[in-house]
Design a protein around this motif. Structure first.
Motif, PDB file in Angstrom:
ATOM      1  N   VAL A  93     -58.657  10.200   0.177  1.00 51.41           N
ATOM      2  CA  VAL A  93     -57.896  10.862  -0.870  1.00 51.41           C
ATOM      3  C   VAL A  93     -57.025  11.986  -0.331  1.00 51.41           C
ATOM      4  O   VAL A  93     -56.174  12.503  -1.044  1.00 51.41           O
ATOM      5  CB  VAL A  93     -58.836  11.430  -1.966  1.00 51.41           C
ATOM      6  CG1 VAL A  93     -59.503  10.301  -2.713  1.00 51.41           C
ATOM      7  CG2 VAL A  93     -59.858  12.377  -1.381  1.00 51.41           C
ATOM      8  N   VAL A  94     -57.221  12.397   0.910  1.00 50.40           N
ATOM      9  CA  VAL A  94     -56.422  13.463   1.513  1.00 50.40           C
ATOM     10  C   VAL A  94     -55.698  12.905   2.726  1.00 50.40           C
ATOM     11  O   VAL A  94     -56.273  12.250   3.574  1.00 50.40           O
ATOM     12  CB  VAL A  94     -57.324  14.659   1.922  1.00 50.40           C
ATOM     13  CG1 VAL A  94     -56.508  15.753   2.568  1.00 50.40           C
ATOM     14  CG2 VAL A  94     -58.085  15.191   0.740  1.00 50.40           C
ATOM     15  N   GLU A  95     -54.414  13.176   2.814  1.00 54.39           N
ATOM     16  CA  GLU A  95     -53.633  12.707   3.962  1.00 54.39           C
ATOM     17  C   GLU A  95     -53.669  13.717   5.073  1.00 54.39           C
ATOM     18  O   GLU A  95     -53.717  14.881   4.932  1.00 54.39           O
ATOM     19  CB  GLU A  95     -52.170  12.456   3.549  1.00 54.39           C
ATOM     20  CG  GLU A  95     -52.036  11.294   2.611  1.00 54.39           C
ATOM     21  CD  GLU A  95     -52.359   9.949   3.221  1.00 54.39           C
ATOM     22  OE1 GLU A  95     -52.116   9.750   4.420  1.00 54.39           O
ATOM     23  OE2 GLU A  95     -52.906   9.096   2.493  1.00 54.39           O
TER      24      GLU A  95
END
Length: 95
Positions: A93-95
């Motif tokens: 969910v986090v790049e």
């Protein structure tokens, strides 16, 4: 210590209890008799008495303190949509 009518009304208001004048008068008398009994208890000499948790001396039942994994890892991840080595796999969910 003495409880007067105003104190009874204030406590009743804080407790959100509807109390009439007659009930407040009766409660003041009852509370004063309870506080009188507590004051009698304060007169007892307990200087040599050790505190106790029970009237009968007894040992607390204790289980052995050992670290385990709970043997439930397979049951815990059984309904997960994706797992790997008993860990949940979730989308990034986090790049």
């Amino acid at each position: 210590m003495s409880v007067d009518l105003d104190t009874v009304k204030r406590v009743a208001r804080l407790a959100r209890i509807a109390v009439s004048e007659e009930e407040a008068t009766v409660m003041a008398g009852k509370l004063n008799s309870i506080l009188g009994f507590v004051e009698q208890l304060n007169e007892v000499d307990v200087s040599g008495v050790e505190p106790m948790t029970s009237v009968i001396p007894m040992e607390m039942k204790k289980r052995a303190d050992k670290v385990t994994d709970g043997s439930k890892a397979d049951d815990i991840v059984a309904n997960a949509p994706a797992t790997e080595e008993n860990f949940f796999l979730v989308p990034k969910v986090v790049e």
